[in-house]
Write a protein that holds these residues in place. Sequence first.
Motif, PDB file in Angstrom:
ATOM      1  N   TYR A 148      -8.991  -6.199   2.446  1.00  0.00           N
ATOM      2  CA  TYR A 148      -7.777  -6.322   3.255  1.00  0.00           C
ATOM      3  C   TYR A 148      -8.038  -7.256   4.440  1.00  0.00           C
TER       4      TYR A 148
ATOM      5  N   ARG B  60       1.601   1.876  -3.842  1.00  0.00           N
ATOM      6  CA  ARG B  60       0.272   2.499  -3.880  1.00  0.00           C
ATOM      7  C   ARG B  60      -0.806   1.478  -4.273  1.00  0.00           C
TER       8      ARG B  60
ATOM      9  N   ARG C 244      -3.945  -0.351  -4.240  1.00  0.00           N
ATOM     10  CA  ARG C 244      -5.285   0.008  -3.768  1.00  0.00           C
ATOM     11  C   ARG C 244      -6.042  -1.257  -3.396  1.00  0.00           C
TER      12      ARG C 244
ATOM     13  N   ARG D   9       0.828  -1.207   0.000  1.00  0.00           N
ATOM     14  CA  ARG D   9       0.000   0.000   0.000  1.00  0.00           C
ATOM     15  C   ARG D   9       0.863   1.257   0.000  1.00  0.00           C
TER      16      ARG D   9
END
Length: 163
Positions: free
Chosen positions: A152, A144, A146, A140
């Motif tokens: 998660y 980055r 997403r 993350r």
Amino acid sequence: MIIVSDNSPLSLFLAIDKLEILKTLYGKVIIPQAVFKELQEYSHLGQDISPILEADWIEVEEVKSDDSLMELKAVLDEGESEAIYLAKLLKADYLLIDEHKGRKIAHNRGLEIIGSLGILILAKQKGLIFSLKNTLDLARVKARFRLSNSLYHKALQIVGEIE
């Protein structure tokens, strides 16, 4: 086993310094020329892509354009289009792809797909990573990556890191 990859899983695993997971799980990964070009663009942004360039287990394939490929390029970017096209052409066991639209189109074309999250879950289950949570947190931040909070938590539940 024939594995074709789009850009996103390779770039994610490169960013978190875990390319060896792909080699361990799949042995060889085939990418189309367009994906290779996308990965090369990262070097212009200052990212070191030498681990990909030096990986003898990543094979670049040139794709010849036809109507089917042009149909894909009308709705997807070039890398995704060529990855889906090549996976279908080679009768790949899996296409590694993350983007929702590309995954949906690949699935509709009868391809077996797995994304970065699925690969990381598999890596945890096979003992290739110690902590899925730490790896996802790193992804993350560094890549980055997403990922919704619900997905998660579901991933962490699947591997037994939370209840």
